[in-house]
Structures are given as C-alpha cells and as structure tokens.
Design an enzyme around this catalytic site. Sequence first.
Site, PDB file in Angstrom:
ATOM      1  N   SER A  11      75.275  43.550  34.251  1.00  0.00           N
ATOM      2  CA  SER A  11      75.778  42.282  33.711  1.00  0.00           C
ATOM      3  C   SER A  11      75.949  41.246  34.811  1.00  0.00           C
ATOM      4  O   SER A  11      76.903  40.475  34.816  1.00  0.00           O
ATOM      5  CB  SER A  11      77.108  42.526  33.004  1.00  0.00           C
ATOM      6  OG  SER A  11      77.976  43.223  33.890  1.00  0.00           O
ATOM      7  N   TRP A  14      71.083  37.901  36.044  1.00  0.00           N
ATOM      8  CA  TRP A  14      69.929  38.169  35.169  1.00  0.00           C
ATOM      9  C   TRP A  14      70.323  39.105  34.027  1.00  0.00           C
ATOM     10  O   TRP A  14      69.881  38.925  32.888  1.00  0.00           O
ATOM     11  CB  TRP A  14      68.782  38.728  36.004  1.00  0.00           C
ATOM     12  CG  TRP A  14      67.462  39.012  35.322  1.00  0.00           C
ATOM     13  CD1 TRP A  14      66.650  40.074  35.605  1.00  0.00           C
ATOM     14  CD2 TRP A  14      66.749  38.235  34.321  1.00  0.00           C
ATOM     15  NE1 TRP A  14      65.507  40.008  34.836  1.00  0.00           N
ATOM     16  CE2 TRP A  14      65.544  38.902  34.048  1.00  0.00           C
ATOM     17  CE3 TRP A  14      67.042  37.054  33.640  1.00  0.00           C
ATOM     18  CZ2 TRP A  14      64.612  38.440  33.118  1.00  0.00           C
ATOM     19  CZ3 TRP A  14      66.109  36.581  32.693  1.00  0.00           C
ATOM     20  CH2 TRP A  14      64.917  37.268  32.447  1.00  0.00           C
ATOM     21  N   PHE A  98      71.987  50.299  43.242  1.00  0.00           N
ATOM     22  CA  PHE A  98      72.980  51.014  42.425  1.00  0.00           C
ATOM     23  C   PHE A  98      72.357  51.934  41.369  1.00  0.00           C
ATOM     24  O   PHE A  98      73.066  52.676  40.695  1.00  0.00           O
ATOM     25  CB  PHE A  98      73.918  50.011  41.737  1.00  0.00           C
ATOM     26  CG  PHE A  98      74.602  49.064  42.682  1.00  0.00           C
ATOM     27  CD1 PHE A  98      75.261  49.538  43.815  1.00  0.00           C
ATOM     28  CD2 PHE A  98      74.578  47.691  42.453  1.00  0.00           C
ATOM     29  CE1 PHE A  98      75.891  48.664  44.696  1.00  0.00           C
ATOM     30  CE2 PHE A  98      75.207  46.803  43.336  1.00  0.00           C
ATOM     31  CZ  PHE A  98      75.855  47.291  44.460  1.00  0.00           C
ATOM     32  N   LYS A 121      64.089  44.561  40.423  1.00  0.00           N
ATOM     33  CA  LYS A 121      63.074  44.345  41.453  1.00  0.00           C
ATOM     34  C   LYS A 121      63.500  45.071  42.722  1.00  0.00           C
ATOM     35  O   LYS A 121      64.466  44.673  43.367  1.00  0.00           O
ATOM     36  CB  LYS A 121      62.877  42.840  41.667  1.00  0.00           C
ATOM     37  CG  LYS A 121      62.297  42.178  40.398  1.00  0.00           C
ATOM     38  CD  LYS A 121      62.234  40.666  40.428  1.00  0.00           C
ATOM     39  CE  LYS A 121      61.547  40.162  39.151  1.00  0.00           C
ATOM     40  NZ  LYS A 121      61.577  38.700  39.005  1.00  0.00           N
ATOM     41  N   LYS A 206      57.581  40.470  46.232  1.00  0.00           N
ATOM     42  CA  LYS A 206      57.713  39.014  46.410  1.00  0.00           C
ATOM     43  C   LYS A 206      59.069  38.642  47.001  1.00  0.00           C
ATOM     44  O   LYS A 206      59.199  37.583  47.619  1.00  0.00           O
ATOM     45  CB  LYS A 206      57.405  38.262  45.109  1.00  0.00           C
ATOM     46  CG  LYS A 206      58.350  38.539  43.947  1.00  0.00           C
ATOM     47  CD  LYS A 206      59.611  37.700  43.937  1.00  0.00           C
ATOM     48  CE  LYS A 206      60.615  38.247  42.951  1.00  0.00           C
ATOM     49  NZ  LYS A 206      61.914  37.579  42.992  1.00  0.00           N
ATOM     50  N   ARG A 270      67.388  33.067  45.287  1.00  0.00           N
ATOM     51  CA  ARG A 270      68.543  33.369  46.151  1.00  0.00           C
ATOM     52  C   ARG A 270      68.101  33.936  47.497  1.00  0.00           C
ATOM     53  O   ARG A 270      68.719  33.655  48.528  1.00  0.00           O
ATOM     54  CB  ARG A 270      69.457  34.381  45.442  1.00  0.00           C
ATOM     55  CG  ARG A 270      69.953  33.889  44.099  1.00  0.00           C
ATOM     56  CD  ARG A 270      70.634  34.972  43.294  1.00  0.00           C
ATOM     57  NE  ARG A 270      69.710  36.056  42.941  1.00  0.00           N
ATOM     58  CZ  ARG A 270      69.995  37.059  42.131  1.00  0.00           C
ATOM     59  NH1 ARG A 270      71.198  37.148  41.583  1.00  0.00           N
ATOM     60  NH2 ARG A 270      69.112  37.999  41.877  1.00  0.00           N
TER      61      ARG A 270
END
Length: 352
Positions: A11, A14, A98, A121, A206, A270
């Site tokens: 949560s 994204w 995680f 990712k 990426k 980010r």
Amino acid sequence: EELFRVAVIGSGNWGSVAAKLIASNTVKQSMFHDEVRMWVFEETLPNGRKLSETINQENENVKYLPGIKLGSNVVADPDLLNSVKEANMLVFVTPHQFVEGICKRLVGNIRPDAEAISLIKGMEVKTEGPCMISKLISEMLSVNCCVLMGANIANEIAVEKFSEATIGYRQDKEAAQRWARLFSTPYFLVSAVPDVEGVELCGTLKNVVAIAAGLVDGLDMGNNTKAAIMRIGLREMKAFSKLLFSSVKDSTFFESCGVADLITTCLGGRNRRVAEAFARSGGKRSFDELETELLQGQKLQGVSTAKEVFEVLRNRGWQSLFPLFTTVHEISIGLLPPTAIVEYSEHARNLN
Ligand code: NAD
Ligand code: 13P
C-alpha cells in the site's frame, strides 16, 4: 459461479494507485467481487493514529498517496494473512526487498486456487544466481505469477492521466486476459505479451538507468547527455536480459514496459530525483540519507538493483560488457565520483 476476489499486497504509492484502479473495475465487472482488500504494513502516523485505520476512515492513503480517494470498496487490512485468506487473485506491489519475507509468511496460508501478479520492479540475487521477483513468488507459493510493468508514475495515474502498461505471462493466456480486465480502464491501456522475463527485466533494469539519468541532471549536463545515457542504458538492458534469458524478445523493449518506462522514469521518477540530489552533493551525502529526506517513507529500487546487477556481472565475468551498469553501482557506493557517469565510455574503452 464463484466470483474472483482480489487482495493487493502492499500500500505504498503505486500499491495505493493499483488498489484504486482495480476497485474501479471490480464494482463494474460482475466476474469480480466488489471488495478489494489492501494489506497495509502498519505504522503510526505523527498524529498518533494508525495508518490502516486512517485509510479506512478517510478512504485515502494519507501518507503514500495524499489527496486521492481510493474507492469505498477498498478495505485496508494490517493483518497480512487475513487480507489474503479469501482472495484468489493476489497483486504483489511492495518494494522488492520485502517480498521474500512476505512470501515466507504466506506459505500455506493462501487459497490453493490463487493466481498472482507482480507489479514489483526488482530482483534478488541468490548464491545460485539471479532470481526475478515473479519467480520467487511463484516458487515460494506454488502459484502462477504474471507481471505488470509500464511507464506508470503512480501520481499521474492517480489523477487518471492516460498511460499504458504491459502484462508479461508465461503460458496462461487466460489468466493474463483476466488480469488485463482487472486493470484496464479508458485511461490505463493494458496489453499482454508472452515474455514474462523480458517484461520484468525491463521494469527492473530501467531503475539503474534512471539513477544514471539523475546523476547527469545533477551535473547539469543537458539533454544530449541524458539521451545518450538512456540509449546506452537501453542497449545494456537488452543485452543483459538476453544473456540471462535467451527467450527474451526484442519486441518487448518497444512495449510500454521497455522504452516508454525508461523515458518516463528518467524524466520524472524518484530514482532520478534522488540521484540528482546525490550528484549535487558531490557524492558527499549517501543515497540512504537522501532517500529518507526526499521520499518520506517511499523507497528507491535503483541503487539496490544496481548492486544486485553488479553481483551478477561479477559472478559471471561480464563487467566489461556493461560499463553503464557497473559505473552506476561504483558511484552509488562511493568508489567513483558522480562525474564518472560521463567518463564511463573512457572506462569502457579501457575495459574492452
Ligand atoms: P513506496 O516506495 O511508495 O512505499 C514503500 C512501502 O513499503 C510502504 O507501503 C511501506 O509501508 C512499505 N514498507 C516499509 N517497510 C516495510 C517492511 N519492512 N515490510 C513491508 N513493507 C514495508 O511503494 P510503491 O511505490 O508502491 O512501490 C512498490 C513497487 O512498485 C516497487 O517495486 C516500485 O518500483 C514499483 N513501482 C512504483 C511506481 C511508482 O510510481 N511509485 C510505479 C511503478 C512501479
Ligand atoms: P521511480 O521508482 O523511479 O519513481 O519509478 C517509477 C516507475 O517505475 C514508473 O513506471
């Protein structure tokens, strides 16, 4: 016939947008149960309230996605096992570091007919070699696991600006189509390709290129340099993916998960932002410190992915083939200065 029930595991920024997208579809499509359970890694907010309770009271993730209503059918649940117990569609969307711990807790506690999809990712590197997150999930939980990746800066999708995404699947086309139905909206166009490794490696690698792009921004190098970094990065993404999995298709790099995600992340992500700050500090401040200061609980994936990629390169003796990936890692650990990102072609010549 029994309806499909969805749980979103994660949560963050994204994760919250994914829950909102999904919830807007489950209320409209009769094959899905309306309620979307969203597992929240519980924390106490500065005002003393619990994050999960606040999400349920305000229908908003005030910490990771402020200002956006999630849909009244999204239910935040701080209990991981409770959040998945009725679900047969599991959406994994946490920072990649995680996942293994979460899957350990889920073993034996999910429905036997559950299917999974990973929006994560990243990758893990084990002694036996690299392991993609979707493979970790499918092996630990004995489930089929698709992936969904794309040019998807969460805050833009949260306000329903048009974007595209790519689902990667292995054999189960029917499952991929069901996932596409769950995610597709008029502003979020999803297509599916039978190349799970290619899609997932695009999304993962990426983030390393985005660190390089942020460094050149911090060095005020301009657009040509940044475009060069993106081109070289894309070439390394493709070469690395194909060396790891010969099944990876060239066409995947032209999907949203490939060149489009590379572009958006290098412009507005980010990883880019924190790398820019790192370069502006002359490499004096650490990525960890800047992540905490600039992202307020959100997590970077690019620095740890650069390290994981570097481990693979070193184990296989491939460093000289991947000067950009190698240099990003060496800069991030302080072995090279940020300026090395544009000296790396020199570095490459020496190595080759
Ligand atoms: P985020 O970086 O916004 O948030 C971090 C999350 O990690 C929070 O939910 C926090 O509660 C949780 N967390 C912190 N410590 C934890 C722990 N010990 N165990 C479990 N959870 C913990 O998260 P995000 O943006 O949803 O990113 C999840 C994945 O989605 C990443 O792999 C990311 O690359 C990918 N992704 C992000 C975006 C984006 O724009 N944010 C877009 C596409 C893909
Ligand atoms: P950042 O994690 O760098 O913000 O990238 C987000 C993303 O994956 C966009 O598709």
